[in-house]
Design an enzyme around this catalytic site. Structure first.
Site, PDB file in Angstrom:
ATOM      1  N   GLU A 164       0.814  -1.223   0.000  1.00  0.00           N
ATOM      2  CA  GLU A 164       0.000   0.000   0.000  1.00  0.00           C
ATOM      3  C   GLU A 164       0.851   1.278   0.000  1.00  0.00           C
ATOM      4  OE1 GLU A 164      -3.119  -0.248   2.944  1.00  0.00           O
ATOM      5  OE2 GLU A 164      -4.106  -1.870   1.857  1.00  0.00           O
ATOM      6  N   GLU A 364      -5.046  -8.670  -0.734  1.00  0.00           N
ATOM      7  CA  GLU A 364      -5.912  -8.453   0.427  1.00  0.00           C
ATOM      8  C   GLU A 364      -7.334  -8.225  -0.071  1.00  0.00           C
ATOM      9  OE1 GLU A 364      -4.803  -5.574   3.458  1.00  0.00           O
ATOM     10  OE2 GLU A 364      -2.674  -6.024   3.203  1.00  0.00           O
TER      11      GLU A 364
END
Length: 464
Positions: A164, A364
């Site tokens: 991220e 994810e």
């Protein structure tokens, strides 16, 4: 015609700082995430990341549970402060051994290790020299990358660079990777990370020529809140700073001129050297991994509307005169207020693939909930099963649309400590018996979703 490829990598994910615990074992040095649960917003007495789910002392048991579910892959992060001791690059041999043992155990159970190189846990020695906000970070990350590739490169087929990366720029102080009192240019910070990522990709090709490597941002389709033209401008604006700028730079080797001009309008700029431009041009990834939880709905903000302060990775993004995220009343919500949008998952997969035409890996996707351990040792998490069923159905449709996919590793394999809500917000297929203030016995219990996912993997998703 099969919905999923024969060699599709079904599995799940974790991260070191949320799962391993044992922050003073095995020669690990301190990191900023060791103390994240000490911030004022956390209730006093919480044990948080210091013990996490104690995977460091339960790893064989945890891998056995993954094997029982039928995992084809397991995405985990290597802890930088468990590998490198100081800014001089001194290697912690105990850390190397821990991950080599874990990787070998995964191979023993025929599970493909998918390794995230860096997942938020910045060593204190990096923070002391400026953290992620300086050029020094890129030098230190290159040293760390070389150690990883040389010690594990012969075993690892898939590498993920920085988890991220976009959230470092958008929510760095909220997720704890930037001190709350530090003033930064978020976009220069992002650039340092992009250069570090590019150097890692180049180095991987040199040291591990048979391996594949890619980025792992958090990506979400962006909807305009209305059919007002200005809301569509806000959609384009936030699409760019929420998603595309981070993938454009790694996949295309340059920043969008519209993004650079947008920064200038805000009185900001990114300092880029000629050497960095060349590095960024020569570091295209082999695939794209991304994390997906929900979509984003946006409008052009007003001065009054910008007073909303609730913000995390999935909500609260706002930029004056540029765009503001708003609630979507057409979507269901989780117990913790995150919007649920399975069709948005298909949309996001299509957008990413159509834009870059690289294979995709989901690293994810999941639902955090207050799971309850019953007296008979069972955990009935039908809401999780329903969430996954709907998202996997949409993933199958995206594949039918023509999206090329490598695998699906939702969040998370086993319960771990949520960055914002502690262990109360559970994501795993396996329940870990501890709460916020009592570590209890850390015993593992299989949830209903464990058995459901086991059956799904066994049938390669054909019954979905």
């Amino acid at each position: 015609m099969n919905k999923f490829p024969k060699d599709f990598l079904w599995g799940a994910s974790t991260s070191a700082y949320q799962f391993e615990g044992a922050i003073k074992q095995g020669g690990k040095v301190s990191s900023i995430m060791d103390r994240f649960d000490e911030q004022p917003s956390y209730p006093k007495g919480i044990t948080g990341f210091k013990e996490a789910s104690d995977h460091y002392n339960h790893w064989k048991e945890d891998v056995k549970l993954m094997s029982e579910m039928g995992f084809k892959s397991y995405r985990f992060s290597i802890s930088w402060p468990r590998i490198i001791k100081n800014k001089e690059g001194e290697i912690n041999k105990e850390g190397i051994k821990f991950y080599n043992d874990l990787i070998d155990e995964l191979f023993k159970h025929k599970i493909e290790p998918i390794v995230t190189m860096f997942h938020f846990d910045i060593p204190d020695f990096i923070q002391e020299i400026g953290g992620v906000c300086t050029n020094e970070f890129t030098k230190q990350f290159e040293i760390y990358s070389e150690v990883l590739f040389k010690n594990f490169g012969s075993k690892i087929k898939y590498w993920l660079t920085i988890n991220e990366l976009n959230m470092f720029a958008l929510a760095g102080q909220i997720i704890g990777v930037v001190p709350s009192d530090q003033k930064i240019n978020s976009w220069q910070l992002m650039h340092h990370l992009n250069v570090a990522q590019a150097k890692a990709i180049v180095l991987c090709r040199k040291i591990c020529p048979s391996a594949k490597i890619g980025p792992a941002p958090n990506i979400s389709t962006v909807y305009p809140d209305s059919n007002k033209p200005l809301d569509y401008v806000a959609k384009l604006n936030l699409d760019m700073v929420r998603n595309w700028v981070y993938l454009d730079i790694v996949c295309r080797g340059e920043y969008s001129p519209i993004f650079i001009n947008g920064l200038k309008k805000m009185g900001l700029e990114i300092t880029i050297t000629e050497e960095e431009k060349q590095i960024l041009k020569n570091s295209k990834p082999d695939f794209i991994a991304f994390n997906y939880y929900s979509t984003m709905t946006v409008k052009m903000p007003t001065e009054e509307s910008l007073k909303n302060t609730k913000k995390d990775q999935q909500q609260g993004l706002s930029m004056p005169g540029f765009g503001e995220s708003v609630k979507n009343d057409k979507l269901e919500k989780t117990q913790f207020g995150w919007e649920i949008d399975p069709v948005g998952f298909r949309n996001t997969l299509r957008e990413v693939y159509d834009r870059y035409q690289l294979p995709i890996m989901i690293t994810e996707n999941g639902i955090g909930a207050r799971d309850v351990l019953e007296e008979d040792g069972k955990i009935h998490d039908n809401y999780r099963i329903e969430y996954y069923e709907k998202h996997i159905q949409q993933m199958a449709l995206a594949i039918a649309d023509g999206v090329e996919m490598i695998g699906y590793m939702p969040w998370s394999a086993i319960d771990l400590v949520s960055t914002h809500e502690g262990i109360s917000k559970r994501y795993g297929f396996v329940y870990v018996n501890r709460d916020e203030f009592d570590l209890k016995d850390m015993k593992r219990y299989k949830k209903d979703s464990f058995y459901w996912y086991k059956e799904l993997i066994k049938n390669n998703g054909e019954n979905i």
